[in-house]
Design an enzyme around this catalytic site. Sequence first.
Site, PDB file in Angstrom:
ATOM      1  N   LYS A  19      49.831 -71.381 -67.077  1.00 50.05           N
ATOM      2  CA  LYS A  19      50.029 -70.037 -66.672  1.00 50.05           C
ATOM      3  C   LYS A  19      48.823 -69.470 -65.750  1.00 50.05           C
ATOM      4  O   LYS A  19      49.032 -68.876 -64.745  1.00 50.05           O
ATOM      5  CB  LYS A  19      50.236 -68.999 -67.814  1.00 50.05           C
ATOM      6  CG  LYS A  19      50.566 -67.478 -67.384  1.00 50.05           C
ATOM      7  CD  LYS A  19      50.546 -66.572 -68.667  1.00 50.05           C
ATOM      8  CE  LYS A  19      50.802 -65.166 -68.057  1.00 50.05           C
ATOM      9  NZ  LYS A  19      50.679 -64.050 -69.109  1.00 50.05           N
ATOM     10  N   ASP A  32      45.786 -53.422 -65.382  1.00 44.87           N
ATOM     11  CA  ASP A  32      47.127 -52.854 -65.622  1.00 44.87           C
ATOM     12  C   ASP A  32      48.225 -53.904 -64.978  1.00 44.87           C
ATOM     13  O   ASP A  32      48.033 -54.187 -63.640  1.00 44.87           O
ATOM     14  CB  ASP A  32      46.980 -51.596 -65.028  1.00 44.87           C
ATOM     15  CG  ASP A  32      48.175 -50.768 -65.909  1.00 44.87           C
ATOM     16  OD1 ASP A  32      48.218 -50.700 -67.002  1.00 44.87           O
ATOM     17  OD2 ASP A  32      49.292 -50.509 -65.184  1.00 44.87           O
ATOM     18  N   ILE A  75      44.329 -58.921 -76.435  1.00 44.30           N
ATOM     19  CA  ILE A  75      43.812 -60.531 -76.677  1.00 44.30           C
ATOM     20  C   ILE A  75      44.201 -61.387 -75.648  1.00 44.30           C
ATOM     21  O   ILE A  75      43.452 -62.337 -75.149  1.00 44.30           O
ATOM     22  CB  ILE A  75      43.599 -60.807 -78.215  1.00 44.30           C
ATOM     23  CG1 ILE A  75      42.143 -61.708 -78.242  1.00 44.30           C
ATOM     24  CG2 ILE A  75      44.599 -61.120 -78.537  1.00 44.30           C
ATOM     25  CD1 ILE A  75      40.925 -61.522 -78.140  1.00 44.30           C
ATOM     26  N   GLY A  76      45.613 -61.412 -75.470  1.00 50.23           N
ATOM     27  CA  GLY A  76      46.041 -62.468 -74.464  1.00 50.23           C
ATOM     28  C   GLY A  76      45.653 -62.255 -73.172  1.00 50.23           C
ATOM     29  O   GLY A  76      45.145 -63.497 -72.546  1.00 50.23           O
ATOM     30  N   THR A  94      40.156 -53.726 -73.077  1.00 49.07           N
ATOM     31  CA  THR A  94      41.648 -53.758 -73.211  1.00 49.07           C
ATOM     32  C   THR A  94      41.687 -54.164 -74.782  1.00 49.07           C
ATOM     33  O   THR A  94      40.942 -54.636 -75.506  1.00 49.07           O
ATOM     34  CB  THR A  94      42.030 -55.118 -72.600  1.00 49.07           C
ATOM     35  OG1 THR A  94      43.509 -55.272 -72.752  1.00 49.07           O
ATOM     36  CG2 THR A  94      41.360 -56.237 -73.082  1.00 49.07           C
ATOM     37  N   GLY A 133      54.228 -60.346 -74.122  1.00 53.48           N
ATOM     38  CA  GLY A 133      54.998 -59.816 -73.415  1.00 53.48           C
ATOM     39  C   GLY A 133      56.246 -60.384 -72.570  1.00 53.48           C
ATOM     40  O   GLY A 133      57.111 -60.803 -73.347  1.00 53.48           O
ATOM     41  N   HIS A 179      49.707 -64.036 -61.424  1.00 57.01           N
ATOM     42  CA  HIS A 179      49.326 -62.550 -60.984  1.00 57.01           C
ATOM     43  C   HIS A 179      48.179 -62.137 -61.427  1.00 57.01           C
ATOM     44  O   HIS A 179      47.130 -61.706 -60.667  1.00 57.01           O
ATOM     45  CB  HIS A 179      50.227 -61.593 -61.402  1.00 57.01           C
ATOM     46  CG  HIS A 179      50.641 -61.229 -62.778  1.00 57.01           C
ATOM     47  ND1 HIS A 179      50.964 -62.562 -63.611  1.00 57.01           N
ATOM     48  CD2 HIS A 179      50.459 -60.180 -63.844  1.00 57.01           C
ATOM     49  CE1 HIS A 179      51.134 -62.122 -64.794  1.00 57.01           C
ATOM     50  NE2 HIS A 179      50.735 -60.675 -64.839  1.00 57.01           N
ATOM     51  N   ARG A 180      47.575 -62.300 -62.577  1.00 58.82           N
ATOM     52  CA  ARG A 180      46.412 -61.664 -63.334  1.00 58.82           C
ATOM     53  C   ARG A 180      45.284 -62.746 -62.818  1.00 58.82           C
ATOM     54  O   ARG A 180      44.117 -62.265 -62.322  1.00 58.82           O
ATOM     55  CB  ARG A 180      46.483 -61.861 -64.707  1.00 58.82           C
ATOM     56  CG  ARG A 180      44.951 -61.469 -65.416  1.00 58.82           C
ATOM     57  CD  ARG A 180      45.394 -61.091 -66.913  1.00 58.82           C
ATOM     58  NE  ARG A 180      46.133 -60.238 -67.168  1.00 58.82           N
ATOM     59  CZ  ARG A 180      47.630 -60.451 -67.635  1.00 58.82           C
ATOM     60  NH1 ARG A 180      48.024 -61.547 -67.884  1.00 58.82           N
ATOM     61  NH2 ARG A 180      48.490 -59.349 -67.392  1.00 58.82           N
TER      62      ARG A 180
HETATM   63  P1  IMP Z   1      49.867 -53.457 -69.743  1.00 54.81           P
HETATM   64  O1  IMP Z   1      49.920 -52.004 -69.372  1.00 54.81           O
HETATM   65  O2  IMP Z   1      49.195 -54.059 -68.186  1.00 54.81           O
HETATM   66  O3  IMP Z   1      49.170 -53.722 -70.658  1.00 54.81           O
HETATM   67  O4  IMP Z   1      51.271 -54.088 -69.583  1.00 54.81           O
HETATM   68  C1  IMP Z   1      52.485 -53.690 -69.411  1.00 54.81           C
HETATM   69  C2  IMP Z   1      53.404 -54.426 -70.108  1.00 54.81           C
HETATM   70  O5  IMP Z   1      53.537 -55.773 -69.509  1.00 54.81           O
HETATM   71  C3  IMP Z   1      53.113 -54.800 -71.530  1.00 54.81           C
HETATM   72  O6  IMP Z   1      54.210 -54.907 -72.306  1.00 54.81           O
HETATM   73  C4  IMP Z   1      52.675 -56.438 -71.261  1.00 54.81           C
HETATM   74  O7  IMP Z   1      52.940 -57.022 -72.557  1.00 54.81           O
HETATM   75  C5  IMP Z   1      53.422 -56.836 -70.086  1.00 54.81           C
HETATM   76  N1  IMP Z   1      52.636 -57.855 -69.471  1.00 54.81           N
HETATM   77  C6  IMP Z   1      51.486 -57.522 -68.991  1.00 54.81           C
HETATM   78  N2  IMP Z   1      50.927 -58.525 -68.446  1.00 54.81           N
HETATM   79  C7  IMP Z   1      51.954 -59.674 -68.644  1.00 54.81           C
HETATM   80  C8  IMP Z   1      51.844 -61.083 -68.391  1.00 54.81           C
HETATM   81  O8  IMP Z   1      50.901 -61.654 -67.986  1.00 54.81           O
HETATM   82  N3  IMP Z   1      53.201 -61.554 -68.982  1.00 54.81           N
HETATM   83  C9  IMP Z   1      53.956 -60.903 -69.327  1.00 54.81           C
HETATM   84  N4  IMP Z   1      53.953 -59.621 -69.658  1.00 54.81           N
HETATM   85  C10 IMP Z   1      52.989 -58.993 -69.358  1.00 54.81           C
END
Ligand code: IMP
Length: 194
Positions: free
Chosen positions: A168, A69, A14-15, A11, A145, A173-174
Amino acid sequence: MDRRKTVFFATSNIGKVEEAEITLKEYGILLLHLPMKLIEIQSDNLEEIAVFSAQKAWENQGKPLFVEDAGLFIKELNGFPGPYSSYVFKTISNEGILKLMSDKRNRAAYFQSVIAFCNGKSTTTFKGEVRGKISKEIRGGHGFGFDPIFIPEEGDGRTFGEMDISEKTAISHRTKALKKFAEWIKSLDYSKFI
Ligand code: IMP
């Protein structure tokens, strides 16, 4: 020598790595970060996107690895931005989402996370979701995000952006997807599998 089972997380976020480290550590699994930009296909389905990215990352790195994702699905917007969350965040960001929601009474939304683990032979997926609602304003400087506009149902009314990382990850979800993944990794004879 560190005898923990090791998994690679491909990935550029870094978050996500910091959040995943917390959960996997609880299962005695060592996380190694593979910093790389993933190839994402366009699809209405997060699982399809994650599987494709994992397989491409495996081709690139030649190591068993996982990708994750995620997407934010807003009920009154028929699930938008969903699989397009990344593009929507880059273009209209949290301010744009709040504008789209300005006349909406029903603010229900959920985050979905899909992990795809690829070992070059097969790809296995794990899902997690957290329900909540979209806040009326941007609140909090933690996370990344859409965190500052998402209020999880299981919380105390604060947005993810107002919570520290351990708060968090206790409900996200993660974490839910990571826990399923970690249980599965723990149950494997990993040395034969990879
Ligand atoms: P990605 O394709 O999984 O990297 O994420 C899609 C979008 O959703 C990106 O703009 C991320 O910043 C946002 N996103 C993914 N996971 C989270 C989260 O746990 N909290 C807030 N925004 C998220």
